[in-house]
Design an enzyme around this catalytic site. Structure first.
Site, PDB file in Angstrom:
ATOM      1  N   GLU A 172       0.775  -1.403   0.034  1.00  0.00           N
ATOM      2  CA  GLU A 172       0.101   0.023  -0.112  1.00  0.00           C
ATOM      3  C   GLU A 172       0.755   1.372  -0.050  1.00  0.00           C
ATOM      4  O   GLU A 172       0.482   2.365  -0.581  1.00  0.00           O
ATOM      5  CB  GLU A 172      -0.922  -0.150   1.194  1.00  0.00           C
ATOM      6  CG  GLU A 172      -2.097  -0.711   0.966  1.00  0.00           C
ATOM      7  CD  GLU A 172      -2.832  -0.811  -0.180  1.00  0.00           C
ATOM      8  OE1 GLU A 172      -3.303   0.414  -0.569  1.00  0.00           O
ATOM      9  OE2 GLU A 172      -3.061  -1.718  -1.003  1.00  0.00           O
TER      10      GLU A 172
ATOM     11  N   SER B 239      19.536  -8.315  -8.155  1.00  0.00           N
ATOM     12  CA  SER B 239      18.517  -8.269  -8.875  1.00  0.00           C
ATOM     13  C   SER B 239      18.330  -9.276 -10.023  1.00  0.00           C
ATOM     14  O   SER B 239      17.598 -10.068 -10.310  1.00  0.00           O
ATOM     15  CB  SER B 239      17.821  -7.010  -9.750  1.00  0.00           C
ATOM     16  OG  SER B 239      18.129  -5.879  -8.713  1.00  0.00           O
TER      17      SER B 239
ATOM     18  N   HIS C  99       3.552  -9.831  -9.835  1.00  0.00           N
ATOM     19  CA  HIS C  99       5.000 -10.288  -9.643  1.00  0.00           C
ATOM     20  C   HIS C  99       5.591  -9.179  -8.846  1.00  0.00           C
ATOM     21  O   HIS C  99       6.558  -9.306  -7.931  1.00  0.00           O
ATOM     22  CB  HIS C  99       5.586 -10.192 -11.039  1.00  0.00           C
ATOM     23  CG  HIS C  99       7.029 -10.096 -11.178  1.00  0.00           C
ATOM     24  ND1 HIS C  99       7.738 -11.146 -10.749  1.00  0.00           N
ATOM     25  CD2 HIS C  99       7.741  -8.975 -11.506  1.00  0.00           C
ATOM     26  CE1 HIS C  99       9.250 -10.674 -10.810  1.00  0.00           C
ATOM     27  NE2 HIS C  99       9.143  -9.401 -11.208  1.00  0.00           N
ATOM     28  N   SER C 100       5.073  -8.038  -8.998  1.00  0.00           N
ATOM     29  CA  SER C 100       5.514  -6.690  -8.335  1.00  0.00           C
ATOM     30  C   SER C 100       4.535  -5.618  -8.311  1.00  0.00           C
ATOM     31  O   SER C 100       3.470  -5.806  -8.930  1.00  0.00           O
ATOM     32  CB  SER C 100       6.981  -6.206  -8.850  1.00  0.00           C
ATOM     33  OG  SER C 100       6.827  -5.902 -10.039  1.00  0.00           O
TER      34      SER C 100
END
Lengths: 400, 479
Positions: free
Chosen positions: B154, B240, B370-371
């Site tokens: 959020e 990453s 996923h993100s």
């Protein structure tokens, strides 16, 4: 592989052509604490070789046994070939620090394709001198993981060109993890291997990776050119806390030189003054040093006095030594083996222009290879590499 | 005499064949025909052998002399014990029947589970009872993970952090595996395993600090949100590009082996998409060859951003890839926290005691996107997501079990959620208000000490900021 080793024998003729200056000039860089100290060793001294200067921490003063010690030797030290010097450096460091280990293809019982690790597996065991399956990305990654856990791996690429497969690990992880982890994890690896144009090894075996790697933040790059600096740089690289890429050259492995018996470690960030002079500064590294010295002979006969500096440290550049020289001679010639576009010479030109523009009397000239893959045919290959004649011409033009 | 030899040779050879197919021992002896028939040969050594580095592996033909067995005692004529040959890598028996190994076996590898959908234990005798303390701690951690994910997600939606990835649906894999490991085990995560860090004591404040990249972040504000790393928790900084951690994990395991550490292993996490990367192959192969104590955990959650597993690989999931490298593998229900716990415990024991790698495939589902840069409703049906979120929720299943044991109830649940919610909100607020790292941290840790050119660049930057203060964000004033 046999062919390349035989062709290396031809390279030993290079050793006759060059005169290795036994006096090393010690240059100190102000404002930067040197991690290692250059030990000045005067090989011509008759008072034996005393360690002058300071001692670093726990310098082991075990004398390395000289293979041949003629009874009436006026010279001290012992003669080694460059690959033997690398091995000596590696051996001494492995003895000194049990965390140092070696990994790569055929480095174990085979002794390495260029015999740099010969005998080490017998001495330190299979685990410390590790033979790996053929996956450069894998053993480079493995080295990084081992380094983060506390070991100090020396990763050997059979040929620099193959390390392109490991580029992801080197760039995204090796160079970065110390930074992105906030300093929590260090990666004291040494990545080394032979590169450069050999004798008809074909395009894929003649890569000059220093130009690809130079942008990677977080790594240091050095290039060795003589047995003396090969051993010193190998030791310095292993002791460094940063990841270091040590560039060796395929054709220089059989160079012979007399190196000191006592221990010495060179500085990773310093350039080497090969021949002091007045008229022009010639900056070079690795194999091109010998072409430059050959050209220097001709130039001296013609009345010029070139100052030759082997920059050794490819990242970062030793701008102090270079700057001092430029301020003296006001003319710069860069001789490199990299391609014209984006090579070390290109970066060096930019750096010198930025920093020493006021001291230049002429634009910087950079001699490099053309932007072509290295061809196989002997004649074609010779034309892609800078030859002494070109260097002589360039100096003559520069000094008009 | 001949009769005795006849029977005994067949007996020996039949044993050999049995061991060929049922065991995987490695011996470094070269076995010759003579030693098989040697009556003193009590060593019925299996016939796989590792080619020693120094011995040349001569391809020797091994044939049992027909006089040693008569045809009336032969049951099958295509008896495999006719001929074999020593190839480099081991002895292989010949067959005159050409058959291709099928790309799929008839049945998929079954999936180990302990709790059924109603929270009842259905496992076999190998199940070890989990204590009340451990179970409640596990449930608490799963709740914490879920709540933390919700609020940080959020926060991203509100623009307070730039990026976030949730572990919705995978709480059981996270916490179940974390609970089975010791704090000495080294973790090489991918990016969807914050639960492991949570279990080890990383506080909500520390998580928030990393996401906001503030001065208290251990990464000094250098990595994206959710790229946690903590040396003291043995949790290696996340990078990453996927799969790069796998060869590194093998390197760490190699370092454990060098140090002769007998009580710790390395655990490397990955997703299903990761198994397509070259580094996966490299890492698995190396782990097997080097014989290092490592557990590979693959969270097969069905999706790699928008790529379903059917487009990712054609094998029966990831578990069948293990044997291809010579690695023991198992498939477990990733939404069953108890099963994950049991399996990782066992895998860890194997890795440490036998010093070899293990592969665990945990089947689960990525409930969230996923993100925060992804909207998964674009490529998968909403009812599929809802089904896994509601009906197959790992927390719900575990909760049913602990409630049945009388260790948990509705009241405790809402109390826990409320408390954690307050903590998370507080942590986010504190992290948001905290200062960002100073300018100096832009240049430190590139090397152990900044080089000359880096120092120059820093000086130049400071000068620029001084000259044009209005062009730079306010927080750089406090350099």
């Amino acid at each position: 592989m046999a062919a390349s080793i035989q062709s290396l024998a031809a390279a030993s003729s290079l050793s006759a052509a060059n005169s290795i200056d036994s006096k090393r000039v010690h240059a100190s860089i102000p404002g930067r604490k040197a991690s290692f100290l250059v030990v000045r060793s005067d090989l011509r001294g008759s008072n034996g070789s005393n360690l002058k200067g300071h001692r670093v921490g726990n310098l082991v003063t075990n004398a390395v046994a000289s293979p041949e010690a003629p009874a009436s030797a006026s010279k001290s030290g012992h003669e080694v070939l460059l690959f033997e010097a690398l091995r000596e450096g590696l051996d001494e460091e492995m003895q000194r620090d049990p965390r140092v280990c070696v990994m790569g293809e055929d480095v174990g019982h085979y002794g390495g394709s260029y015999k740099v690790t010969k005998g080490l597996a017998n001495k330190y065991g299979d685990l410390r001198v590790l033979d790996t399956p053929i996956a450069e990305n894998s053993f480079t990654g493995m080295g990084i993981g081992a380094a983060m856990t506390g070991l100090r791996p020396v990763i050997e690429g059979m040929n620099m060109g193959f390390l392109l497969l490991a580029f992801n690990q080197i760039s995204n992880n090796c160079g970065m993890l110390h930074y992105t982890s906030g300093g929590q994890f260090t990666i004291p690896v040494v990545i080394r291997g032979p590169g450069g144009v050999g004798r008809q090894l074909g395009a894929e075996h003649s890569q000059r990776l220093e130009s690809y790697f130079q942008s990677i933040p977080g790594i240091q790059m050095v290039a060795c050119s003589t047995p003396y600096n090969a051993k010193g740089l190998m030791k310095a690289a292993i002791r460094s806390e940063n990841p270091v890429i040590l560039f060796e050259h395929v054709l220089l492995y059989n160079l012979k030189e007399r190196i000191p018996d006592e221990e010495y470690v060179l500085s990773l960030e310093e350039a080497e003054m090969v021949r002091p002079g007045e008229h022009v500064t010639i900056l070079t590294y690795s194999r091109m040093r010998y072409h430059v010295m050959q050209a220097a002979k001709t130039l001296v006969n013609k009345g010029y006095d070139p100052e030759v500096i082997d920059i050794r440290s490819l990242k970062p550049f030793d701008l102090y030594t270079i700057g001092k020289s430029v301020k003296k001679t006001h003319r710069v010639l860069i001789v490199e083996e990299c391609m014209r576009t984006g090579g070390i010479g290109a970066s060096l030109t930019a750096a010198i222009n930025e920093n020493f523009h006021d001291y230049l009397d002429a634009p910087i000239v950079c001699l490099s290879s053309q932007d072509v893959p290295t061809p196989y045919a002997g004649t074609l290959e010779e034309w892609t590499v800078v030859q002494p004649a070109q260097i002589v011409t360039a100096v003559e033009q520069l000094c008009r | 005499m001949a009769l005795w030899l006849r029977r005994s040779s067949k007996h020996i050879i039949k044993n050999l064949m049995y061991s060929n197919y049922c065991r995987n021992n490695i011996t470094t002896k070269t076995t010759t025909a003579a030693s098989f028939l040697n009556e003193k040969a009590d060593v019925v050594s299996p016939v796989f052998f590792v080619g020693r580095r120094f011995e040349s592996t001569k391809a020797a033909e091994m044939r049992i002399d027909p006089q040693f067995y008569s045809s009336e005692e032969d049951e099958d004529h295509d008896d495999l014990l006719n001929q074999g040959m020593d190839f480099p890598g081991g002895k292989v028996m010949f067959t005159s029947e050409m058959s291709f190994i099928s790309e799929h076996s008839d049945k998929r590898i079954p999936c180990y589970r302990v709790l059924n959908d109603h929270g009842e234990i259905v496992s076999d005798e190998s199940y070890q009872q989990v204590s009340r303390e451990l179970a409640t701690r596990m449930h608490n951690s799963m709740i914490t993970l879920q709540v933390m994910d919700t609020f940080l997600y959020e926060a991203q939606r509100q623009g307070r952090i730039s990026f976030y990835m949730t572990s919705n649906g995978e709480e059981a894999v996270n916490i179940g595996s974390a609970a089975a490991l010791s704090y000495d085990d080294i973790i090489f995560p991918q990016y969807r395993e914050p639960g492991v860090l949570l279990w080890r004591g990383f506080t909500l404040q520390e998580f928030a600090n990393q996401c906001f990249g503030n001065r208290a972040d251990y990464g000094k504000g250098r990595q994206m949100p959710i790229h946690y790393g903590s040396k003291r928790h043995n949790f290696f900084t996340i990078s990453s590009p996927i799969a790069t951690q796998l060869p590194q994990a093998v390197g760490a395991a190699y370092s454990l082996k060098m140090d002769n550490k007998k009580d710790a292993c390395v655990v490397a996490f990955m997703g299903d998409g990761c198994t397509s990367e070259g580094d996966f192959h490299a890492g698995m192969n190396f782990a097997a060859v080097m014989e290092v104590p490592i557990v590979f955990i693959c969270r097969n959650n069905g999706w790699a951003i928008s790529t379903p597993v059917s487009d990712q690989f054609r094998s029966d999931g990831v578990v069948v890839k293990g044997p291809a490298y010579g690695i023991q593998s198992i498939r477990v229900d990733g939404n069953d926290a108890l099963a994950v716990y049991q399996v990782i415990r066992a895998a860890r024991n194997i890795a440490i005691s036998e010093q070899k790698p293990v592969l665990v495939e945990a089947l689960t589902y990525r409930v969230g996107h996923h993100s925060t840069s992804d909207d998964s409703t674009k490529y998968r049906p909403i009812d599929e997501i809802t089904h896994w979120k509601m009906a197959k929720n790992p927390l719900a299943r575990f909760r049913q079990w602990i409630e049945k044991n009388g260790w948990w109830d509705e009241e405790r649940d809402s109390e826990a959620r409320n408390t954690i919610k307050q903590e998370v909100i507080q942590a986010i607020q504190v992290a948001e208000r905290m200062e960002k790292p100073s300018l100096l941290e832009l240049f430190t840790d590139v090397y152990d000490k900044p080089t000359n050119d880096l120092q120059e660049q820093e000086t130049s930057l400071r000068e620029t900021i001084q000259r044009h203060p209005k062009d730079y964000p306010a927080f750089t004033y406090s350099l």
